[in-house]
Design a protein around this motif. Structure first.
Motif, PDB file in Angstrom:
ATOM      1  N   LEU A   4      79.928  37.994  15.112  1.00  0.00           N
ATOM      2  CA  LEU A   4      79.575  39.283  14.519  1.00  0.00           C
ATOM      3  C   LEU A   4      78.265  39.141  13.765  1.00  0.00           C
ATOM      4  O   LEU A   4      78.078  38.195  12.996  1.00  0.00           O
ATOM      5  N   ARG A   5      77.373  40.087  13.979  1.00  0.00           N
ATOM      6  CA  ARG A   5      76.065  40.066  13.316  1.00  0.00           C
ATOM      7  C   ARG A   5      76.136  40.800  11.980  1.00  0.00           C
ATOM      8  O   ARG A   5      76.822  41.815  11.845  1.00  0.00           O
ATOM      9  N   PHE A  20      79.771  43.183   8.846  1.00  0.00           N
ATOM     10  CA  PHE A  20      79.378  42.539  10.085  1.00  0.00           C
ATOM     11  C   PHE A  20      79.850  43.408  11.235  1.00  0.00           C
ATOM     12  O   PHE A  20      80.719  44.260  11.071  1.00  0.00           O
ATOM     13  N   GLY A  21      79.310  43.205  12.427  1.00  0.00           N
ATOM     14  CA  GLY A  21      79.749  43.959  13.592  1.00  0.00           C
ATOM     15  C   GLY A  21      79.123  43.434  14.860  1.00  0.00           C
ATOM     16  O   GLY A  21      78.183  42.636  14.825  1.00  0.00           O
ATOM     17  N   ASN A  22      79.664  43.875  15.984  1.00  0.00           N
ATOM     18  CA  ASN A  22      79.114  43.579  17.297  1.00  0.00           C
ATOM     19  C   ASN A  22      79.598  44.676  18.238  1.00  0.00           C
ATOM     20  O   ASN A  22      80.596  44.510  18.939  1.00  0.00           O
ATOM     21  N   PRO A  23      78.904  45.835  18.227  1.00  0.00           N
ATOM     22  CA  PRO A  23      79.344  46.974  19.035  1.00  0.00           C
ATOM     23  C   PRO A  23      79.525  46.654  20.515  1.00  0.00           C
ATOM     24  O   PRO A  23      80.401  47.225  21.163  1.00  0.00           O
ATOM     25  N   THR A  62      88.614  46.403   9.686  1.00  0.00           N
ATOM     26  CA  THR A  62      87.874  46.330  10.945  1.00  0.00           C
ATOM     27  C   THR A  62      87.955  47.675  11.648  1.00  0.00           C
ATOM     28  O   THR A  62      89.031  48.259  11.743  1.00  0.00           O
ATOM     29  N   GLN A  63      86.819  48.161  12.111  1.00  0.00           N
ATOM     30  CA  GLN A  63      86.776  49.370  12.932  1.00  0.00           C
ATOM     31  C   GLN A  63      86.465  48.916  14.349  1.00  0.00           C
ATOM     32  O   GLN A  63      85.451  48.251  14.593  1.00  0.00           O
ATOM     33  N   LEU A  64      87.348  49.268  15.283  1.00  0.00           N
ATOM     34  CA  LEU A  64      87.265  48.774  16.652  1.00  0.00           C
ATOM     35  C   LEU A  64      87.182  49.910  17.653  1.00  0.00           C
ATOM     36  O   LEU A  64      87.619  51.027  17.376  1.00  0.00           O
TER      37      LEU A  64
END
Length: 184
Positions: free
Chosen positions: A88-89, A97-100, A122-124
């Motif tokens: 995750l960036r 952090f996230g990685n769409p 976490t939003q997924l």
């Protein structure tokens, strides 16, 4: 007047949203290491039906030299343990952090004492379904009452109903697949 100001300040400091802002200034290195996932609140479509079959999970968190959060997880899926690695960036905020491209739109720590537990949001987005989760990370296989209480408060404050929350079964088989590095 001073008592009223002090009471107002204490109310603001103890509010969950304030704690998330406060965490934005802390060092992500404190989240590194091995964790058990002991409780989950989820808006995933079939979570309420499947929650009784979910077991304790293991997560190992590291920070790479490129400032990405690398997570290795061992989760019980379809009657067997499934190992997964995700990077995750870092987003704009220090704790977001996230990685769409992998379906992880947002990963953030909501509350923690770093020593014993962390509450993670976490939003997924997976298979055309968007949903959020709140997870209770614990350094030990049993959560403290403080950690369970904070998990329940965060879950409720974010709108999760009781049927969308679960303490995971104490089967730690999958959590141990990360190379036995989880604390006892």
């Amino acid at each position: 007047m001073l008592a009223a100001l002090l009471a107002a300040l204490l109310a603001v400091v103890s509010a969950p949203s304030t704690r998330a802002v406060w965490l934005g200034r802390l060092d992500p290195q404190q989240l590194m290491g091995s964790w058990y996932v002991l409780a989950v609140a989820s808006g995933e479509k079939d979570f309420a039906l499947e929650k009784a079959t979910k077991s304790v999970e293991g997560v190992e968190v590291t920070l790479t030299s490129q400032n990405t959060l690398k997570m290795r997880a061992s989760r019980h899926r379809l009657e067997r343990c499934h190992l997964q690695a995700v990077e995750l960036r870092r987003q704009n905020s220090g704790w977001v952090f996230g990685n769409p491209s992998l379906g992880v739109l947002e990963y953030r720590v909501l509350g923690t004492n770093f020593r014993d537990y962390a509450i993670v949001f976490t939003q997924l987005e997976a298979q055309e379904e968007a949903f959020s989760t709140v997870e209770l990370y614990s350094r030990s296989a049993l959560a403290s009452q403080e950690a369970l209480g904070r998990f329940a408060k965060w879950s409720q404050s974010l709108g999760f109903l009781s049927q969308q929350q679960a303490e995971l079964q104490r089967d730690c088989e999958c959590s141990q697949m990360l190379g036995g590095r989880l604390p006892a």
